[in-house]
Design a protein around this motif. Structure first.
Motif, mmCIF file in Angstrom:
data_model
loop_
_atom_site.group_PDB
_atom_site.id
_atom_site.type_symbol
_atom_site.label_atom_id
_atom_site.label_comp_id
_atom_site.label_asym_id
_atom_site.label_seq_id
_atom_site.Cartn_x
_atom_site.Cartn_y
_atom_site.Cartn_z
ATOM 1 N N ALA A 110 0.856 -1.184 0.000
ATOM 2 C CA ALA A 110 0.000 0.000 0.000
ATOM 3 C C ALA A 110 0.897 1.241 0.000
ATOM 4 O O ALA A 110 1.953 1.259 0.639
ATOM 5 C CB ALA A 110 -0.903 -0.001 1.223
ATOM 6 N N ARG A 111 0.495 2.262 -0.714
ATOM 7 C CA ARG A 111 1.345 3.448 -0.839
ATOM 8 C C ARG A 111 1.594 4.129 0.496
ATOM 9 O O ARG A 111 2.672 4.664 0.747
ATOM 10 C CB ARG A 111 0.696 4.451 -1.793
ATOM 11 N N ARG A 112 0.594 4.107 1.345
ATOM 12 C CA ARG A 112 0.724 4.809 2.614
ATOM 13 C C ARG A 112 1.769 4.136 3.501
ATOM 14 O O ARG A 112 1.732 2.927 3.733
ATOM 15 C CB ARG A 112 -0.625 4.821 3.328
ATOM 16 N N GLY A 113 2.706 4.908 3.979
ATOM 17 C CA GLY A 113 3.700 4.395 4.902
ATOM 18 C C GLY A 113 4.926 3.782 4.267
ATOM 19 O O GLY A 113 5.804 3.272 4.977
ATOM 20 N N VAL A 114 5.039 3.809 2.929
ATOM 21 C CA VAL A 114 6.220 3.245 2.263
ATOM 22 C C VAL A 114 7.407 4.184 2.461
ATOM 23 O O VAL A 114 7.364 5.357 2.049
ATOM 24 C CB VAL A 114 5.947 3.030 0.760
ATOM 25 N N ARG A 115 8.445 3.681 3.078
ATOM 26 C CA ARG A 115 9.625 4.499 3.347
ATOM 27 C C ARG A 115 10.746 4.256 2.329
ATOM 28 O O ARG A 115 11.563 5.146 2.099
ATOM 29 C CB ARG A 115 10.161 4.200 4.747
ATOM 30 N N HIS A 116 10.787 3.056 1.782
ATOM 31 C CA HIS A 116 11.870 2.703 0.862
ATOM 32 C C HIS A 116 11.274 2.206 -0.452
ATOM 33 O O HIS A 116 10.462 1.281 -0.455
ATOM 34 C CB HIS A 116 12.765 1.627 1.475
ATOM 35 N N ARG A 117 11.683 2.823 -1.559
ATOM 36 C CA ARG A 117 11.166 2.436 -2.852
ATOM 37 C C ARG A 117 11.517 0.986 -3.184
ATOM 38 O O ARG A 117 12.550 0.467 -2.747
ATOM 39 C CB ARG A 117 11.710 3.359 -3.934
ATOM 40 N N LEU A 118 10.666 0.373 -3.978
ATOM 41 C CA LEU A 118 10.910 -1.014 -4.386
ATOM 42 C C LEU A 118 12.257 -1.146 -5.078
ATOM 43 O O LEU A 118 13.002 -2.102 -4.816
ATOM 44 C CB LEU A 118 9.770 -1.480 -5.308
ATOM 45 N N THR A 119 12.591 -0.204 -5.950
ATOM 46 C CA THR A 119 13.865 -0.306 -6.667
ATOM 47 C C THR A 119 15.049 -0.288 -5.713
ATOM 48 O O THR A 119 16.044 -0.978 -5.934
ATOM 49 C CB THR A 119 14.004 0.851 -7.678
ATOM 50 N N VAL A 120 14.943 0.487 -4.642
ATOM 51 C CA VAL A 120 16.029 0.567 -3.661
ATOM 52 C C VAL A 120 16.197 -0.754 -2.937
ATOM 53 O O VAL A 120 17.318 -1.292 -2.806
ATOM 54 C CB VAL A 120 15.747 1.696 -2.649
ATOM 55 N N VAL A 121 15.090 -1.341 -2.485
ATOM 56 C CA VAL A 121 15.160 -2.579 -1.702
ATOM 57 C C VAL A 121 15.636 -3.745 -2.565
ATOM 58 O O VAL A 121 16.515 -4.515 -2.153
ATOM 59 C CB VAL A 121 13.782 -2.898 -1.081
ATOM 60 N N VAL A 122 15.073 -3.867 -3.763
ATOM 61 C CA VAL A 122 15.441 -5.010 -4.617
ATOM 62 C C VAL A 122 16.888 -4.884 -5.089
ATOM 63 O O VAL A 122 17.630 -5.871 -5.113
ATOM 64 C CB VAL A 122 14.476 -5.125 -5.807
ATOM 65 N N THR A 123 17.318 -3.678 -5.441
ATOM 66 C CA THR A 123 18.707 -3.494 -5.857
ATOM 67 C C THR A 123 19.662 -3.830 -4.713
ATOM 68 O O THR A 123 20.692 -4.483 -4.915
ATOM 69 C CB THR A 123 18.942 -2.052 -6.336
ATOM 70 N N ALA A 124 19.332 -3.383 -3.514
ATOM 71 C CA ALA A 124 20.166 -3.718 -2.356
ATOM 72 C C ALA A 124 20.197 -5.219 -2.120
ATOM 73 O O ALA A 124 21.249 -5.786 -1.783
ATOM 74 C CB ALA A 124 19.646 -2.996 -1.115
ATOM 75 N N ALA A 125 19.053 -5.884 -2.316
ATOM 76 C CA ALA A 125 19.004 -7.335 -2.131
ATOM 77 C C ALA A 125 19.890 -8.043 -3.140
ATOM 78 O O ALA A 125 20.608 -8.993 -2.803
ATOM 79 C CB ALA A 125 17.561 -7.822 -2.252
ATOM 80 N N VAL A 126 19.872 -7.589 -4.401
ATOM 81 C CA VAL A 126 20.733 -8.205 -5.413
ATOM 82 C C VAL A 126 22.201 -7.968 -5.066
ATOM 83 O O VAL A 126 23.041 -8.862 -5.209
ATOM 84 C CB VAL A 126 20.404 -7.666 -6.814
ATOM 85 N N CYS A 127 22.533 -6.769 -4.594
ATOM 86 C CA CYS A 127 23.912 -6.495 -4.164
ATOM 87 C C CYS A 127 24.350 -7.483 -3.090
ATOM 88 O O CYS A 127 25.470 -8.013 -3.132
ATOM 89 C CB CYS A 127 24.023 -5.070 -3.626
ATOM 90 N N ALA A 128 23.472 -7.717 -2.120
ATOM 91 C CA ALA A 128 23.805 -8.649 -1.042
ATOM 92 C C ALA A 128 23.983 -10.064 -1.572
ATOM 93 O O ALA A 128 24.895 -10.790 -1.143
ATOM 94 C CB ALA A 128 22.716 -8.617 0.032
ATOM 95 N N VAL A 129 23.138 -10.477 -2.517
ATOM 96 C CA VAL A 129 23.257 -11.821 -3.093
ATOM 97 C C VAL A 129 24.541 -11.928 -3.907
ATOM 98 O O VAL A 129 25.215 -12.963 -3.891
ATOM 99 C CB VAL A 129 22.016 -12.155 -3.944
ATOM 100 N N VAL A 130 24.913 -10.888 -4.617
ATOM 101 C CA VAL A 130 26.192 -10.872 -5.339
ATOM 102 C C VAL A 130 27.347 -11.102 -4.370
ATOM 103 O O VAL A 130 28.347 -11.747 -4.700
ATOM 104 C CB VAL A 130 26.368 -9.533 -6.097
ATOM 105 N N ALA A 131 27.212 -10.571 -3.156
ATOM 106 C CA ALA A 131 28.245 -10.747 -2.131
ATOM 107 C C ALA A 131 28.146 -12.084 -1.407
ATOM 108 O O ALA A 131 28.914 -12.341 -0.473
ATOM 109 C CB ALA A 131 28.172 -9.606 -1.121
ATOM 110 N N GLY A 132 27.175 -12.933 -1.808
ATOM 111 C CA GLY A 132 27.087 -14.274 -1.248
ATOM 112 C C GLY A 132 26.072 -14.460 -0.154
ATOM 113 O O GLY A 132 25.993 -15.544 0.436
ATOM 114 N N TYR A 133 25.256 -13.448 0.149
ATOM 115 C CA TYR A 133 24.275 -13.553 1.222
ATOM 116 C C TYR A 133 23.043 -14.323 0.725
ATOM 117 O O TYR A 133 22.630 -14.154 -0.424
ATOM 118 C CB TYR A 133 23.908 -12.168 1.737
ATOM 119 N N ARG A 134 22.422 -15.130 1.598
ATOM 120 C CA ARG A 134 21.468 -16.132 1.130
ATOM 121 C C ARG A 134 20.049 -15.999 1.668
ATOM 122 O O ARG A 134 19.155 -16.651 1.157
ATOM 123 C CB ARG A 134 21.984 -17.535 1.502
ATOM 124 N N SER A 135 19.832 -15.226 2.700
ATOM 125 C CA SER A 135 18.519 -15.190 3.352
ATOM 126 C C SER A 135 18.071 -13.752 3.566
ATOM 127 O O SER A 135 18.844 -12.804 3.394
ATOM 128 C CB SER A 135 18.581 -15.910 4.705
#
Length: 367
Positions: free
Chosen positions: A20-45
């Motif tokens: 829901a738009r209300r209360g979103v603090r971090h954009r989807l692109t920011v969270v998913v990009t950060a998650a891919v960065c972490a997976v590139v570094a070998g993080y799994r969960s």
């Protein structure tokens, strides 16, 4: 900070946000990009991804689009990733990765399925996904779930519908997809095909085994070593203008594989596999056909084996919502991005990117 042209964030910009738009603090692109960065570094969960986000220096957090004193929590990351549409995510990542290759379209695409064994619960079977992979790079171009109410056969066309242009592309698939409906669909899309034939098509398989293979010389022969074994592969090819009960089949292929473990030099195991293709003699040389068949099998090593061994996917405890499929998409994104830089050892590349948080950003086109 502005999006980098050609970067991952730009490719993800069109994805729908399930929150829901209300209360979103971090954009989807920011969270998913950060998650891919972490997976590139070998993080799994989810927890490991959140730890990577929490630990990166302030300049890295700013480059990702988050403020140093307010970063996505594990709960927020988990809720978003287990609610996303994995097919749209995979398609967006596939378009981004395809844009980083030198060729406009891949020459050969392997269609292959994989069970996410860690997603099994006492009450539900393991999730199953089917992917379309560029043979040359190992990049996953599209992915689709195969739920318990269907099977891979019915998901073949919907998977390839995710790819905009299949003209003059060669589709390779295992025996399950040796279906008349599939070749009709591929003809409509302007694609060629190479299909393995096994016992699920008994009449066709009997016709292929009855061909005069003894009188046919080897078209190609090669030897390979790896994983503690040696393999000798030979390939014979026959034109089949008549006598084969399958639409548009132009050539039959016999592949013989002799394997032995390096610690048991006198014990060989021999396997004979048959395939058919609509490609005619003037359209593909024997060496190219053999390479495409071998390239289909190599997807196991380039993608599936890495996800199982390096990322320990089969023991992942992620099971809620679309989380298993989304995490698989993030692993595919990391593997594909690393492969396109020439990386062959993904585990070593994970360690390299874990030592410096700016390295995953550079890999994903973020400045």
């Amino acid at each position: 900070m502005s999006e980098t042209a050609g970067g991952l964030r730009e490719a993800l910009a069109g994805l729908p946000d399930p929150r829901a738009r209300r209360g979103v603090r971090h954009r989807l692109t920011v969270v998913v990009t950060a998650a891919v960065c972490a997976v590139v570094a070998g993080y799994r969960s989810y927890a490991a991804i959140a730890e990577w986000v929490a630990d990166v220096p302030a300049p890295t957090a700013l480059a990702l689009g988050m403020t140093p004193d307010r970063r996505p929590s594990e709960a927020m990351i988990r809720r978003l990733l287990q609610a996303m549409d994995p097919q749209l995510l995979t398609a967006a990542i596939g378009v981004w990765l395809a844009g980083r290759t030198t060729a406009a379209t891949p020459q050969a695409i392997a269609v292959d399925g994989k069970a996410l064994r860690g997603s099994r619960t006492p009450d539900t079977p393991a999730r199953h996904v089917m992917a379309a992979c560029d043979q040359a790079t190992g990049v996953v171009l599209g992915s689709i779930d195969v739920d318990g109410k269907t099977n891979e056969i019915t998901r073949f066309a919907p998977l390839l519908d995710q790819l905009a242009d299949l003209r003059n592309t060669v589709i390779t698939a295992d025996a399950l997809h040796c279906q008349r409906e599939h070749v009709t669909y591929l003809a409509q899309r302007g694609a060629h095909w190479i299909l393995t034939v096994k016992g699920n098509q008994p009449h066709l398989h009997a016709q292929l085994t009855a061909l005069p293979w003894r009188a046919v010389p080897d078209a190609t022969r090669d030897t390979d070593r790896g994983h503690g074994r040696r393999e000798i592969r030979s390939c014979k090819i026959l034109s089949i203008s008549t006598g084969i009960d399958f639409p548009n089949a132009a050539q039959a292929i016999q592949i013989r594989r002799r394997r032995r473990r390096l610690d048991q030099p006198k014990r060989f195991a021999t396997e004979t596999v048959y395939a058919i293709t609509d490609l005619r003699v003037h359209q593909a040389k024997p060496a190219q056909l053999a390479a495409w068949i071998r390239g289909h099998w190599s997807i196991e090593n380039k993608v599936h084996w890495v996800r199982d061994v390096t990322y320990d996917e089969d023991r992942s405890q992620i099971r809620t919502g679309t989380g298993p499929e989304v995490m698989a998409a993030l692993r595919n994104a990391a593997i594909g991005a690393l492969r396109l830089t020439g990386v062959t050892n993904i585990a070593a590349a994970n360690r390299h990117h874990a030592r410096d948080s700016t390295r995953p950003l550079a890999l994903l086109g973020i400045t």
